[in-house]
Write a protein that holds these residues in place. Structure first.
Motif, PDB file in Angstrom:
ATOM      1  N   LEU A 246       5.272  19.231 -36.981  1.00  0.00           N
ATOM      2  CA  LEU A 246       6.532  19.396 -36.260  1.00  0.00           C
ATOM      3  C   LEU A 246       6.839  20.871 -36.006  1.00  0.00           C
ATOM      4  CD1 LEU A 246       8.787  16.718 -38.023  1.00  0.00           C
ATOM      5  CD2 LEU A 246       7.642  16.566 -35.799  1.00  0.00           C
ATOM      6  N   TRP A 247       6.187  21.762 -36.722  1.00  0.00           N
ATOM      7  CA  TRP A 247       6.349  23.206 -36.530  1.00  0.00           C
ATOM      8  C   TRP A 247       5.525  23.708 -35.348  1.00  0.00           C
ATOM      9  CZ3 TRP A 247       1.566  25.318 -36.649  1.00  0.00           C
ATOM     10  CH2 TRP A 247       0.571  24.596 -37.321  1.00  0.00           C
ATOM     11  N   ALA A 248       4.561  22.934 -34.891  1.00  0.00           N
ATOM     12  CA  ALA A 248       3.565  23.407 -33.923  1.00  0.00           C
ATOM     13  C   ALA A 248       4.163  23.878 -32.594  1.00  0.00           C
ATOM     14  CB  ALA A 248       2.509  22.326 -33.685  1.00  0.00           C
ATOM     15  N   PRO A 249       5.233  23.269 -32.042  1.00  0.00           N
ATOM     16  CA  PRO A 249       5.722  23.723 -30.731  1.00  0.00           C
ATOM     17  C   PRO A 249       6.373  25.100 -30.732  1.00  0.00           C
ATOM     18  CG  PRO A 249       6.422  21.459 -31.196  1.00  0.00           C
ATOM     19  CD  PRO A 249       5.873  22.018 -32.459  1.00  0.00           C
ATOM     20  N   TYR A 250       6.679  25.656 -31.921  1.00  0.00           N
ATOM     21  CA  TYR A 250       7.417  26.910 -31.976  1.00  0.00           C
ATOM     22  C   TYR A 250       6.483  28.106 -31.900  1.00  0.00           C
ATOM     23  CZ  TYR A 250      10.965  23.664 -33.628  1.00  0.00           C
ATOM     24  OH  TYR A 250      11.814  22.604 -33.738  1.00  0.00           O
ATOM     25  N   ASP A 251       7.029  29.254 -31.447  1.00  0.00           N
ATOM     26  CA  ASP A 251       6.258  30.490 -31.428  1.00  0.00           C
ATOM     27  C   ASP A 251       6.181  31.059 -32.843  1.00  0.00           C
ATOM     28  OD1 ASP A 251       8.758  31.579 -31.917  1.00  0.00           O
ATOM     29  OD2 ASP A 251       8.934  32.580 -29.969  1.00  0.00           O
ATOM     30  N   ALA A 252       5.575  32.247 -32.990  1.00  0.00           N
ATOM     31  CA  ALA A 252       5.366  32.821 -34.319  1.00  0.00           C
ATOM     32  C   ALA A 252       6.686  33.042 -35.047  1.00  0.00           C
ATOM     33  CB  ALA A 252       4.586  34.135 -34.210  1.00  0.00           C
ATOM     34  N   GLN A 253       7.723  33.503 -34.329  1.00  0.00           N
ATOM     35  CA  GLN A 253       9.021  33.725 -34.973  1.00  0.00           C
ATOM     36  C   GLN A 253       9.621  32.415 -35.474  1.00  0.00           C
ATOM     37  OE1 GLN A 253      12.031  35.399 -32.398  1.00  0.00           O
ATOM     38  NE2 GLN A 253      13.293  36.081 -34.118  1.00  0.00           N
ATOM     39  N   GLY A 254       9.515  31.365 -34.652  1.00  0.00           N
ATOM     40  CA  GLY A 254      10.013  30.070 -35.087  1.00  0.00           C
ATOM     41  C   GLY A 254       9.241  29.521 -36.265  1.00  0.00           C
ATOM     42  N   ARG A 255       7.946  29.733 -36.292  1.00  0.00           N
ATOM     43  CA  ARG A 255       7.131  29.259 -37.414  1.00  0.00           C
ATOM     44  C   ARG A 255       7.466  30.026 -38.691  1.00  0.00           C
ATOM     45  NH1 ARG A 255       1.135  28.389 -34.567  1.00  0.00           N
ATOM     46  NH2 ARG A 255       1.812  26.722 -33.135  1.00  0.00           N
ATOM     47  N   GLU A 256       7.745  31.318 -38.563  1.00  0.00           N
ATOM     48  CA  GLU A 256       8.162  32.090 -39.731  1.00  0.00           C
ATOM     49  C   GLU A 256       9.466  31.536 -40.297  1.00  0.00           C
ATOM     50  OE1 GLU A 256       8.351  36.109 -38.449  1.00  0.00           O
ATOM     51  OE2 GLU A 256       6.184  36.451 -38.623  1.00  0.00           O
ATOM     52  N   LEU A 293      -0.927  29.303 -39.696  1.00  0.00           N
ATOM     53  CA  LEU A 293      -1.923  29.039 -40.735  1.00  0.00           C
ATOM     54  C   LEU A 293      -1.237  28.586 -42.018  1.00  0.00           C
ATOM     55  CD1 LEU A 293      -5.036  31.194 -41.565  1.00  0.00           C
ATOM     56  CD2 LEU A 293      -3.575  30.321 -43.376  1.00  0.00           C
ATOM     57  N   HIS A 294      -0.143  29.283 -42.395  1.00  0.00           N
ATOM     58  CA  HIS A 294       0.528  28.915 -43.645  1.00  0.00           C
ATOM     59  C   HIS A 294       1.296  27.606 -43.511  1.00  0.00           C
ATOM     60  CE1 HIS A 294      -0.620  32.358 -46.013  1.00  0.00           C
ATOM     61  NE2 HIS A 294      -0.325  33.155 -45.007  1.00  0.00           N
ATOM     62  N   CYS A 295       1.835  27.302 -42.330  1.00  0.00           N
ATOM     63  CA  CYS A 295       2.464  25.991 -42.117  1.00  0.00           C
ATOM     64  C   CYS A 295       1.441  24.873 -42.301  1.00  0.00           C
ATOM     65  CB  CYS A 295       3.060  25.922 -40.718  1.00  0.00           C
ATOM     66  SG  CYS A 295       4.571  26.896 -40.448  1.00  0.00           S
ATOM     67  N   ALA A 296       0.278  25.022 -41.667  1.00  0.00           N
ATOM     68  CA  ALA A 296      -0.753  23.999 -41.763  1.00  0.00           C
ATOM     69  C   ALA A 296      -1.306  23.891 -43.185  1.00  0.00           C
ATOM     70  CB  ALA A 296      -1.879  24.294 -40.771  1.00  0.00           C
ATOM     71  N   MET A 297      -1.481  25.022 -43.854  1.00  0.00           N
ATOM     72  CA  MET A 297      -2.005  25.007 -45.213  1.00  0.00           C
ATOM     73  C   MET A 297      -1.065  24.273 -46.156  1.00  0.00           C
ATOM     74  SD  MET A 297      -4.587  25.998 -47.115  1.00  0.00           S
ATOM     75  CE  MET A 297      -5.349  27.345 -46.176  1.00  0.00           C
ATOM     76  N   GLY A 309       3.650  29.015 -50.114  1.00  0.00           N
ATOM     77  CA  GLY A 309       3.440  30.398 -49.691  1.00  0.00           C
ATOM     78  C   GLY A 309       3.699  30.570 -48.204  1.00  0.00           C
ATOM     79  N   ARG A 310       4.243  31.730 -47.830  1.00  0.00           N
ATOM     80  CA  ARG A 310       4.489  31.996 -46.406  1.00  0.00           C
ATOM     81  C   ARG A 310       3.834  33.285 -45.942  1.00  0.00           C
ATOM     82  NH1 ARG A 310      10.834  33.810 -46.278  1.00  0.00           N
ATOM     83  NH2 ARG A 310      10.834  35.003 -48.211  1.00  0.00           N
ATOM     84  N   GLU A 311       3.159  33.978 -46.839  1.00  0.00           N
ATOM     85  CA  GLU A 311       2.353  35.149 -46.491  1.00  0.00           C
ATOM     86  C   GLU A 311       1.290  35.303 -47.582  1.00  0.00           C
ATOM     87  OE1 GLU A 311       2.754  37.989 -48.574  1.00  0.00           O
ATOM     88  OE2 GLU A 311       4.231  36.902 -49.754  1.00  0.00           O
ATOM     89  N   TRP A 312       0.450  36.318 -47.422  1.00  0.00           N
ATOM     90  CA  TRP A 312      -0.748  36.443 -48.258  1.00  0.00           C
ATOM     91  C   TRP A 312      -0.445  36.408 -49.751  1.00  0.00           C
ATOM     92  CZ3 TRP A 312      -5.947  36.450 -47.815  1.00  0.00           C
ATOM     93  CH2 TRP A 312      -6.680  36.969 -48.885  1.00  0.00           C
TER      94      TRP A 312
END
Length: 374
Positions: A246-256, A293-297, A309-312
């Protein structure tokens, strides 16, 4: 009522200060910091900074955000961020051609201070791609700076408890307090929290009903989401996500922002014990940036709307345990070529998603995960 105002007492127990039907100003972009001119003295550049100085159009090349660590002989004692730093001009040191005086334009933000600044000191430079050099001085760094003016927030239709009622009559009494504004979804569960200042600028009877007030907070807080991510909040307002991607349609800012909303621990009724072994499948079709990547993971390992996690650094911490899944296990990464071939975003992944993807795979394997790329 869609919002709660709470404050934790000395024992960590949250006390209810009020309930509100609406909030104006919940979404607001941060007040931009003023641009300044700084000079890096005696700088020995490397990495991205060295590449920029070697380019013919150097005055047009940006460095992104540059972290400046103030160092004594042993450790970092202060951190600063030069936001959106741009090389304006530079010249080589006549006495040492390997060193430069470099004039930068940037906004300046202080991140951390541990002890008083040592004298003498040196300065380490870091960009998103790694170390960028060392300098003997950064002129203009320690100049006095005024705090940005706070952006107010309007609480609409508030049913206030006694502390707030007193505060509306005597605003100065609460000028130094802070509260947590809890945002509820349509089922009444807490979906987000923001810290607000309790300095009250005014109050008036609300049009929403007798006994309700509209209250103006002078400082609505510095961590408000951008208006650009309203659609993400609207989706989460419907309730915790139960379907993948459900996160997939958003750009990088929306996914963050999606990842930010997954961090709310009170959405979970109780921590789940760590489990290991078994196979997990990562749907890589929409992994086109680092937040994706982090949404999918997280969805692959712990399910939709859950946090892993949302970053490295946070991701590495989650792999150490305490977040329901711990190695060893097998991760089957389907459509992994999407991440390999995604174009680089200079702002968030200047090395390209492919490099980040490879680093994540190596980290997983070091921690005992069998990664199968398909």
């Amino acid at each position: 009522m869609k919002y709660l105002l709470v404050q934790a007492d000395e024992d960590g127990v949250e006390q209810l200060w009020g309930r509100c039907a609406g909030v104006e100003g919940l979404f607001a972009d941060p007040v931009p910091l003023p641009r300044e001119v700084l000079t890096l003295r005696g700088c020995r550049p490397e990495g991205l900074l060295n590449d920029v100085l070697a380019a013919p159009d150097v005055s047009l090349r940006g460095l992104g955000d540059v972290c400046v660590e103030v160092m004594d002989d042993e450790r970092s004692v202060q951190w600063w961020t030069l936001v959106d730093a741009v090389v304006v001009a530079h010249r080589p040191d006549p006495a040492d051609p390997a060193r430069y005086d470099i004039v930068l334009g940037a906004a300046v933000r202080k991140e951390e201070s541990f002890v008083d600044v040592p004298a003498p000191q040196h300065f380490e430079l870091l960009t998103a791609t790694g170390p960028a050099g060392r300098c003997s001085a950064v002129e203009g760094l320690f100049a006095p700076r005024a705090d940005p003016e706070p952006v107010p927030m309007e609480l609409i239709g508030c049913e206030a408890a006694e502390p707030v009622l007193v505060g509306t009559q005597q605003p100065r009494r609460w000028a130094r307090d802070q509260l947590d504004l809890l945002v509820l979804d349509r089922q009444g569960a807490v979906m987000a929290s923001r810290t607000v200042g309790m300095a009250i600028g005014g109050a008036s009877p609300s049009a929403l009903g007798e006994g309700l007030e509209d209250i103006t907070l002078i400082d609505g807080g510095a961590d408000r989401p951008s208006p650009a991510v309203r659609p993400v909040w609207a989706r989460w307002y419907q309730g915790p996500p139960t379907e993948p991607n459900l996160w997939a349609p958003y750009d990088a800012q929306g996914r963050e922002e999606w990842l930010e909303l997954t961090t709310r621990a009170w959405r979970e009724p109780a921590p789940r014990p760590d489990r290991s072994g078994g196979e997990y499948r990562l749907d890589g079709r929409f992994v086109t940036d680092v937040p994706g990547l982090h949404c999918a993971m997280a969805e692959a390992l712990v399910g939709p709307g859950r946090y892993f996690g949302r970053e490295w650094h946070a991701f590495a911490d989650c792999l150490a345990g305490g977040f329901a899944v711990v190695p060893p296990f097998t991760l089957i990464w389907q459509d992994s070529e999407v991440a390999r071939r995604a174009p680089a975003d200079p702002a968030s992944q200047p090395q390209g998603l492919s490099a980040y993807f490879e680093d994540v795979v190596r980290l997983l394997e070091r921690r005992g995960v069998t990664v199968v790329l398909r």
